[in-house]
Every structure is written in structure tokens, then in C-alpha cells.
Design a protein around this motif. Structure first.
Motif: not given
Length: 275
Positions: A151-160
Motif C-alpha cells: 500500500v505504501l508503495g502505491w503512494f511512492g513512499l517505499v519500494d516493496p
């Protein structure tokens, strides 16, 4: 009853405890000289020595924890909500609703798991519906990324795919904090939906029986004293059904720690690790 309990519960527990203290190949008879007694070394090695065994064990513990912490509250709340709905005097067709809500609980778990497998596969109905809505559906049973990082990757906050920082370099019992905090995988979320849907009907009947035993005079007295429906439920109904609530939570904990069939049919254990 004591004989049956001892034969089918206490004796197997004792045998399993004894086997855990042996150096055993898993195939021969563990109660012969072929298995060496090593005491608690198996436990100390599992908890203190880095390696694949500890990583796999702690991964299974983490997966079970996420499964239990999500399934038990969700199925309890949903079952109670369904029971309140079919117990309401203003609802018509209560018999039909009870049957519909309870039907998944009496259906074969293997059959339902197979249906879910077809629904959530890459070309299944769920991904087709998401594609129609303009959403790219995930790889439900092969994506091992945790839901939190996804979910955080969808917002560009982390790279899973690239854990960074202290979360990746530090950890606990063989798993990094990145893995501990990753949340349930996409595959597990699908299995959680299946578990909640198939178990809520049974627990709904338990709650329904408890709600019908609550004296109507107590609820009417609360309403006459000025309590609204929410206050009446919180201070009158909920305390009255507390024993059944405890029973439902206990049965839910037992069932979630013992889950096997749905997990095996839908994902054969777990999706592969992405790194």
C-alpha cells in the motif's frame, strides 16, 4: 471420558513433546534407539542459531500471528452484526437470511477454496472486475509482499522490493523488522476473506441464541430510562451475552491456529519470497 481424553489428547501431546527432544530424521520410529536424545538443544538451536530453519519457523509464526489477529476480530464483529440484524424485529424474511448467512459454514472448505482460487487467479473474475474499473489487479497467490509495504508503495513512499534503513539491517529471531512489520501478504488477505466469510455463519447462530435469551424487559427498561439503542446495546445487551462472546473468541482462536486446508488448497503454504 477420561480414557478417551488421555488416549487421544494427553498421550499424543506427550509423544510430541518427547520427539521434540530427540535428534530424529522424521521417517524412522522415534521411540527406538535410532533417535538420539538431545534435550532442549533443538529449541536452543531454533531460537539462537541463524539459518534457514529459524527463518522458516519465524516466518510461519509471523504469518500465523497476522492471520489470528485479523481473522478473529473480523469474524467476531461480522457474526455479531449479522446476529443483531436477523434478530431485529423490523427485518422481514429472517429465516431466509439465517440460511443464506449460515450456508457457507456448511459447505465443503475444499470446494469453497477451489472456487476462490478460480475467482482470484490472474484471469479470474476478480481481476476482470478490477480491470473494468481501471485498477490493475495484483498477483493474488504469488505476491509475497506484505500489504503494508504494498500500500505504501502505491503512494511512492517505499519500494516493496528494496528494504532500506534500520528496518532491513536489524531484526528479531532471524527476521528483519522490515519482514515483521510488512503485514499479511496479498495471498493471506484472500485467505482471511475466505475464513471470515465461511466461519461467521456458525458464530452468528451462537450470538443469535444468546441475543434471544436476553430478557426483553431489560432492554425496554433501558429505553424507558432514556438510553438510545447504542447505549442499550453497550450497557445491557453486550454484558448479557459476554459468556457467548468469550466462547466465540476462544473457538476462533483455536480454529485460526489450526488452519490448514484452505491455505494448502489456495497457496500450497505460502507465496515465494520476493528476494
Amino acid at each position: 471420558m477420561v480414557v478417551v481424553l488421555g488416549l487421544f489428547l494427553l498421550v499424543p501431546i506427550g509423544m510430541a513433546a518427547w520427539v521434540s527432544l530427540l535428534h530424529w530424521d522424521g521417517q524412522s520410529n522415534p521411540f527406538t534407539t535410532a533417535a538420539d536424545f538431545v534435550g532442549v538443544r533443538n529449541y536452543t538451536d531454533l531460537l539462537t542459531q541463524d539459518g534457514l530453519d529459524r527463518t522458516q519457523f519465524m516466518t510461519s509464526v509471523r504469518n500465523n500471528l497476522y492471520y489470528v489477529l485479523l481473522v478473529v476480530p473480523l469474524q467476531t464483529v461480522l457474526a455479531l452484526g449479522l446476529a443483531l440484524a436477523v434478530n431485529s424485529r423490523r427485518v422481514k424474511g429472517k429465516g431466509l437470511l439465517r440460511t443464506v448467512f449460515y450456508f457457507p459454514s456448511v459447505t465443503s472448505s475444499i470446494a469453497i477454496s477451489t472456487v476462490f482460487l478460480f475467482l482470484f487467479q490472474g484471469s479470474g473474475a476478480v481481476n476482470a472486475l478490477l480491470k473494468w474499473a481501471g485498477i490493475h489487479g495484483p498477483r493474488w497467490f504469488t505476491d509475497a509482499h506484505g500489504l503494508v509495504w504494498t500500500v505504501l508503495g502505491w503512494f511512492g513512499l517505499v519500494d516493496p522490493d528494496k528494504p532500506v534503513g534500520a528496518l532491513a539491517s536489524h531484526g528479531f529471531l532471524g527476521l528483519s523488522w522490515w519482514d515483521w512489520l510488512s503485514g499479511p501478504s496479498i495471498a493471506m488477505c484472500t485467505i482471511i476473506i475466505l475464513a471470515v466469510w465461511t466461519t461467521s455463519g456458525t458464530y452468528m447462530l451462537m450470538f443469535l441464541a444468546a441475543l434471544q435469551d436476553v430478557p426483553a424487559e431489560l432492554e425496554e427498561a433501558a429505553l424507558l430510562d432514556g438510553a438510545n439503542r447504542r447505549q442499550s446495546f453497550r450497557h445491557v445487551t453486550l454484558p448479557a451475552i459476554r459468556p457467548v462472546l468469550f466462547l466465540v473468541v476462544t473457538l476462533g482462536l483455536i480454529g485460526t491456529w489450526q488452519v490448514f486446508d484452505a491455505v494448502y488448497v489456495m497457496s500450497q503454504g505460502a507465496p515465494p519470497t520476493p528476494r
